[in-house]
Design a protein around this motif. Structure first.
Motif, mmCIF file in Angstrom:
data_model
loop_
_atom_site.group_PDB
_atom_site.id
_atom_site.type_symbol
_atom_site.label_atom_id
_atom_site.label_comp_id
_atom_site.label_asym_id
_atom_site.label_seq_id
_atom_site.Cartn_x
_atom_site.Cartn_y
_atom_site.Cartn_z
ATOM 1 N N VAL A 211 0.842 -1.205 0.000
ATOM 2 C CA VAL A 211 0.000 0.000 0.000
ATOM 3 C C VAL A 211 0.874 1.251 0.000
ATOM 4 N N ASN A 212 1.960 1.220 0.800
ATOM 5 C CA ASN A 212 2.880 2.359 0.788
ATOM 6 C C ASN A 212 3.447 2.585 -0.605
ATOM 7 N N ALA A 213 3.823 1.486 -1.268
ATOM 8 C CA ALA A 213 4.405 1.599 -2.614
ATOM 9 C C ALA A 213 3.381 2.231 -3.558
ATOM 10 N N HIS A 215 0.873 4.152 -2.772
ATOM 11 C CA HIS A 215 0.654 5.564 -2.419
ATOM 12 C C HIS A 215 1.797 6.451 -2.903
ATOM 13 N N ALA A 216 3.001 5.864 -3.020
ATOM 14 C CA ALA A 216 4.165 6.674 -3.400
ATOM 15 C C ALA A 216 4.156 7.019 -4.887
ATOM 16 N N ILE A 217 3.298 6.324 -5.645
ATOM 17 C CA ILE A 217 3.294 6.576 -7.091
ATOM 18 C C ILE A 217 2.333 7.713 -7.400
ATOM 19 N N PHE A 258 3.815 6.558 14.363
ATOM 20 C CA PHE A 258 3.147 7.840 14.079
ATOM 21 C C PHE A 258 3.897 8.757 13.136
ATOM 22 N N PHE A 259 5.034 8.281 12.596
ATOM 23 C CA PHE A 259 5.671 9.138 11.592
ATOM 24 C C PHE A 259 4.969 8.940 10.261
ATOM 25 N N THR A 260 4.412 10.014 9.759
ATOM 26 C CA THR A 260 3.760 9.939 8.453
ATOM 27 C C THR A 260 3.947 11.254 7.717
ATOM 28 N N THR A 261 4.016 11.180 6.406
ATOM 29 C CA THR A 261 4.053 12.411 5.620
ATOM 30 C C THR A 261 2.720 12.579 4.909
ATOM 31 N N LYS A 262 1.779 11.673 5.238
ATOM 32 C CA LYS A 262 0.478 11.754 4.575
ATOM 33 C C LYS A 262 -0.418 12.756 5.298
ATOM 34 N N PRO A 263 -1.386 13.322 4.584
ATOM 35 C CA PRO A 263 -2.259 14.308 5.216
ATOM 36 C C PRO A 263 -2.999 13.715 6.418
ATOM 37 N N LYS A 266 -5.272 10.559 6.592
ATOM 38 C CA LYS A 266 -4.933 9.621 5.507
ATOM 39 C C LYS A 266 -4.048 8.484 6.023
ATOM 40 N N GLY A 267 -2.999 8.860 6.746
ATOM 41 C CA GLY A 267 -2.084 7.835 7.253
ATOM 42 C C GLY A 267 -1.963 7.944 8.755
ATOM 43 N N THR A 268 -1.849 6.798 9.434
ATOM 44 C CA THR A 268 -1.665 6.860 10.881
ATOM 45 C C THR A 268 -0.177 6.856 11.212
ATOM 46 N N LEU A 270 1.527 4.175 11.347
ATOM 47 C CA LEU A 270 1.811 2.962 12.126
ATOM 48 C C LEU A 270 2.203 1.778 11.254
ATOM 49 N N GLY A 271 1.948 1.887 9.939
ATOM 50 C CA GLY A 271 2.187 0.746 9.044
ATOM 51 C C GLY A 271 3.595 0.182 9.186
ATOM 52 N N LEU A 272 4.581 1.042 9.033
ATOM 53 C CA LEU A 272 5.961 0.539 9.053
ATOM 54 C C LEU A 272 6.413 0.162 10.459
ATOM 55 N N SER A 273 5.916 0.857 11.466
ATOM 56 C CA SER A 273 6.374 0.505 12.816
ATOM 57 C C SER A 273 5.806 -0.857 13.213
ATOM 58 N N GLY A 295 12.509 6.316 -6.559
ATOM 59 C CA GLY A 295 11.767 5.170 -6.018
ATOM 60 C C GLY A 295 12.366 4.627 -4.736
ATOM 61 N N THR A 296 11.723 3.586 -4.239
ATOM 62 C CA THR A 296 12.072 3.033 -2.936
ATOM 63 C C THR A 296 12.053 1.513 -3.006
ATOM 64 N N ARG A 297 12.968 0.895 -2.274
ATOM 65 C CA ARG A 297 12.964 -0.558 -2.213
ATOM 66 C C ARG A 297 13.038 -0.997 -0.755
HETATM 67 N N1 LIG Z 1 7.383 3.154 -0.657
HETATM 68 C C1 LIG Z 1 7.456 4.386 -0.128
HETATM 69 N N2 LIG Z 1 7.763 5.452 -0.883
HETATM 70 C C2 LIG Z 1 7.827 6.687 -0.341
HETATM 71 N N3 LIG Z 1 7.626 6.964 0.963
HETATM 72 C C3 LIG Z 1 7.320 5.932 1.779
HETATM 73 C C4 LIG Z 1 7.223 4.586 1.284
HETATM 74 N N4 LIG Z 1 6.935 3.782 2.321
HETATM 75 C C5 LIG Z 1 6.848 4.584 3.412
HETATM 76 N N5 LIG Z 1 7.073 5.871 3.097
HETATM 77 C C6 LIG Z 1 7.101 7.015 4.005
HETATM 78 O O1 LIG Z 1 7.108 6.521 5.333
HETATM 79 C C7 LIG Z 1 6.017 7.094 6.065
HETATM 80 C C8 LIG Z 1 5.571 6.117 7.106
HETATM 81 O O2 LIG Z 1 4.989 4.957 6.511
HETATM 82 P P1 LIG Z 1 3.934 4.111 7.350
HETATM 83 O O3 LIG Z 1 3.482 2.986 6.504
HETATM 84 O O4 LIG Z 1 4.527 3.773 8.670
HETATM 85 O O5 LIG Z 1 2.776 5.112 7.634
HETATM 86 P P2 LIG Z 1 1.731 5.732 6.582
HETATM 87 O O6 LIG Z 1 1.761 4.960 5.307
HETATM 88 O O7 LIG Z 1 2.009 7.182 6.501
HETATM 89 O O8 LIG Z 1 0.366 5.508 7.329
HETATM 90 P P3 LIG Z 1 -0.374 4.102 7.557
HETATM 91 O O9 LIG Z 1 0.473 3.021 6.944
HETATM 92 O O10 LIG Z 1 -0.457 3.950 9.029
HETATM 93 O O11 LIG Z 1 -1.678 4.272 6.923
HETATM 94 C C9 LIG Z 1 4.989 7.418 4.998
HETATM 95 O O12 LIG Z 1 4.117 8.448 5.420
HETATM 96 C C10 LIG Z 1 5.880 7.874 3.843
HETATM 97 O O13 LIG Z 1 6.307 9.197 4.029
#
Ligand SMILES: Nc1ncnc2c1ncn2[C@@H]1O[C@H](COP(=O)(O)OP(=O)(O)OP(=O)(O)O)[C@@H](O)[C@H]1O
Ligand SMILES: [Mg+2]
Length: 310
Positions: A211-213, A215-217, A258-263, A266-268, A270-273, A295-297
């Motif tokens: 989902v992050n991938a 969203h990044a596009i 809680f680190f997010t760059t999403k509005p 939109k994002g909590t 918490l996904g990556l943590s 891009g990101t890997r």
């Molecule tokens: N594939 C990616 N490309 C660009 N930025 C990314 C990518 N994956 C993560 N990030 C950055 O890392 C931040 C944290 O990711 P994380 O999944 O923890 O939270 P989120 O996606 O913002 O919200 P949530 O997953 O809780 O809905 C994202 O807000 C984004 O800035």
């Protein structure tokens, strides 16, 4: 970019003019405040993972219930197709026999009815309708299967040997909606042994990364590449996108709760943590390589046997 990450409060420095004991109290109080902040973050994280687990259970329950009716609709469909074939053959025979009735009131009635119901159109359209409906049911069946595989509720929380490709594929099926309008998915799977893991939890990791991938596009259409392989006695899974990339200054913080760059909303964050926690529980590693604008890997490395890593 909005950054709602809230760092723990800075430790209070010495306040001049206060007696030693008061200084100590201030520092102790400050340490407590920091511990408290960390505790409530951990609590949020637990609540979130509980919530995900119960959503998974609910989904699996619903999928299980839908499975039976879909099963008989599917099998009835096969029978119906055969019956329709027979009926069409019968109709053909009637049509051929119709010539013998020419000039009689029965023939006129048949002619009128044929035109009223647009028989020729029906003969063309019915097979198309059947084919499309069958496609639809096949898709629903695949979604239900994905939901069941994804949540693996029957043996969740148990360490089992599982096929990670199956996990990746069923997770892809679940998040396909988020991905299909933004990116093409390329699979470069190697050959993997079964891995001792908590499959439903690993699927959560794959889901977060996918989902992050997606969203990044931000461009018109991107590409998400899934790679797998082995390295010594470990397996790795990579999820790569050609999206926005991650700014250097954020790279060290993306796994923070809680680190997010999403509005907001939109994002909590918490996904990556959560994913980090799950990979750690598997005695594995999660690494990120990112180039802003390119891009990101993400690479998840896991031991094949749980005991090996612990
Ligand atoms: N594939 C990616 N490309 C660009 N930025 C990314 C990518 N994956 C993560 N990030 C950055 O890392 C931040 C944290 O990711 P994380 O999944 O923890 O939270 P989120 O996606 O913002 O919200 P949530 O997953 O809780 O809905 C994202 O807000 C984004 O800035
Ligand atoms: Mg996320």
């Amino acid at each position: 970019m909005t950054d709602v990450f809230t760092p723990a409060p800075e430790p209070a420095g010495l306040v001049p003019g206060l007696p030693g004991q008061a200084q100590e109290l201030l520092q102790a109080n400050d340490a407590l405040r920091q511990i408290n902040a960390r505790l409530s973050q951990a609590q949020e994280k637990l609540i979130q993972s509980e919530r995900l687990a119960s959503i998974g259970q609910l989904a699996a329950g619903v999928a299980h219930e839908i499975n039976n009716p879909i099963g008989f609709i599917f099998s009835n469909f096969g029978t119906l197709e055969k019956y329709l074939g027979d009926l069409f053959r019968m109709l053909q025979a009637y049509e051929e026999a119709e010539a013998a009735l020419a000039g009689t009131p029965a023939a006129a009635k048949l002619q009128g009815l044929r035109e009223a119901i647009e028989l020729d159109f029906l003969k063309e359209d019915i097979p198309t309708l059947m084919r499309e409906s069958k496609d639809g049911i096949t898709r629903v069946r695949a979604i239900v299967q994905n939901l069941k595989d994804f949540s693996r509720v029957d043996n969740s929380q148990e360490w089992v040997m599982a096929d990670l490709h199956q996990g990746l594929n069923s997770t892809l099926g679940i998040v396909n909606n988020e991905i299909k309008y933004r990116a093409d998915v390329v699979k470069e799977y190697g050959s993997l042994p079964e891995v001792e893991c908590l499959p439903s939890e690993l699927n959560q990791v794959f889901m977060n990364l996918l989902v992050n991938a997606a969203h990044a596009i931000q461009k018109e259409r991107g590409r998400i590449t899934l790679r797998t392989g082995t390295q010594a006695d470990k397996v790795w899974v990579e999820i790569e996108d050609d999206g926005t990339g991650i700014a250097k200054e954020n790279l060290g913080r993306i796994f923070d709760p809680f680190f997010t760059t999403k509005p907001v909303g939109k994002g909590t964050g918490l996904g990556l943590s959560l994913s980090y926690g799950i990979v750690q529980k598997h005695a594995g590693q999660i690494e990120v390589t990112s180039e802003p604008g390119a891009g990101t890997r993400f690479r998840v490395t896991l031991p094949v046997r749980h005991a090996q890593g612990t």
